[in-house]
Design an enzyme around this catalytic site. Sequence first.
Site, PDB file in Angstrom:
ATOM      1  N   LEU A 135       0.852  -1.197   0.000  1.00 35.77           N
ATOM      2  CA  LEU A 135       0.000   0.000   0.000  1.00 35.77           C
ATOM      3  C   LEU A 135       0.885   1.244   0.000  1.00 35.77           C
ATOM      4  CD1 LEU A 135      -2.542  -1.268   2.644  1.00 35.77           C
ATOM      5  CD2 LEU A 135      -3.071  -0.806   0.243  1.00 35.77           C
ATOM      6  N   HIS A 163       1.413 -11.619   9.475  1.00 36.39           N
ATOM      7  CA  HIS A 163       2.679 -11.982   8.841  1.00 36.39           C
ATOM      8  C   HIS A 163       3.153 -13.321   9.417  1.00 36.39           C
ATOM      9  CE1 HIS A 163       6.505 -11.163   6.857  1.00 36.39           C
ATOM     10  NE2 HIS A 163       7.096 -11.616   7.941  1.00 36.39           N
ATOM     11  N   GLU A 168      -2.284 -18.628  12.921  1.00 35.37           N
ATOM     12  CA  GLU A 168      -2.832 -17.416  12.290  1.00 35.37           C
ATOM     13  C   GLU A 168      -4.351 -17.410  12.392  1.00 35.37           C
ATOM     14  OE1 GLU A 168      -1.429 -16.394   8.349  1.00 35.37           O
ATOM     15  OE2 GLU A 168       0.446 -17.463   8.655  1.00 35.37           O
TER      16      GLU A 168
HETATM   17  C1  GRF Z   1      -0.619 -15.987   5.336  1.00 39.11           C
HETATM   18  O1  GRF Z   1       0.457 -16.832   5.592  1.00 39.11           O
HETATM   19  C2  GRF Z   1      -0.366 -14.620   5.915  1.00 39.11           C
HETATM   20  O2  GRF Z   1       0.408 -14.664   7.063  1.00 39.11           O
HETATM   21  C3  GRF Z   1       0.380 -13.929   4.807  1.00 39.11           C
HETATM   22  O3  GRF Z   1      -0.195 -14.409   3.620  1.00 39.11           O
HETATM   23  C4  GRF Z   1      -0.786 -15.678   3.852  1.00 39.11           C
HETATM   24  C5  GRF Z   1      -2.207 -15.569   3.444  1.00 39.11           C
HETATM   25  O4  GRF Z   1      -2.868 -16.806   3.500  1.00 39.11           O
HETATM   26  N1  GRF Z   1       0.299 -12.498   4.937  1.00 39.11           N
HETATM   27  P1  GRF Z   1      -4.422 -16.864   3.267  1.00 39.11           P
HETATM   28  O5  GRF Z   1      -4.687 -16.224   1.898  1.00 39.11           O
HETATM   29  O6  GRF Z   1      -5.080 -16.107   4.372  1.00 39.11           O
HETATM   30  O7  GRF Z   1      -4.786 -18.321   3.276  1.00 39.11           O
END
Ligand code: GRF
Length: 212
Positions: free
Chosen positions: A104, A120, A185
């Site tokens: 961005l 991340h 995540e």
């Molecule tokens: C994830 O590993 C996130 O940490 C990174 O990009 C990937 C996205 O995965 N920024 P998804 O598209 O949410 O499955």
Amino acid sequence: MTEEVFRSPNKRGRIAVFLSGRGSNFMAIHRAIEAGEINAEIALVFSNRKQAPGFLFAQEQGLDTLYLRPKGFPDRESYDREIAREIRARDIDLIVLAGYMRILTASFCQQFLNRIINIHPALLPSFPGLHVQQQAIDWGVRFSGATVHFVVPEVDMGPIILQAAVPVLQDDTEETLSARILKEEHKLYPETVRLYFEGRLEVRGRRVFILE
Ligand code: GRF
């Protein structure tokens, strides 16, 4: 000089998710919202890739979606200006970057300061950038993980909100480590959005405090 303090709003939030690919983090947030765990609604899913699986999923779900073709704009500034216009028109409270693969512009980041978050797949500030799971393996670190942070113009440098650590095993490949991190995540990102709209995130300089 007095330090500027930001406190996230306690309200039913309107979220815009930005994605370019698979969209598994978006789906995790969507699931948590459907389950009533987050006081928010997904008011927009934006993509720079029309065929991104996450974008197609959003359309199937009947969510409001927007695709802007990068080649239809002369430069990144004008592209991001158009996104900003769409965001403002929808009264968005928080932009959630979920695998959005375009950097961005600084002016976009500044306009929405404290209102853009990113996830991340490493423990920042170690391993910013791309292909960071392989980098963690190659460096020989014993732990890696996931970081959710506010977005500032300097890529991967914003104030850290939440982190989760996972071990790096000796026989890990990029795929196995990525999968272990991704599992975290999918917990960390919905949790962050939940805290945000409970009005519980306070930013003081580089530090983010989670209020009781
Ligand atoms: C994830 O590993 C996130 O940490 C990174 O990009 C990937 C996205 O995965 N920024 P998804 O598209 O949410 O499955």
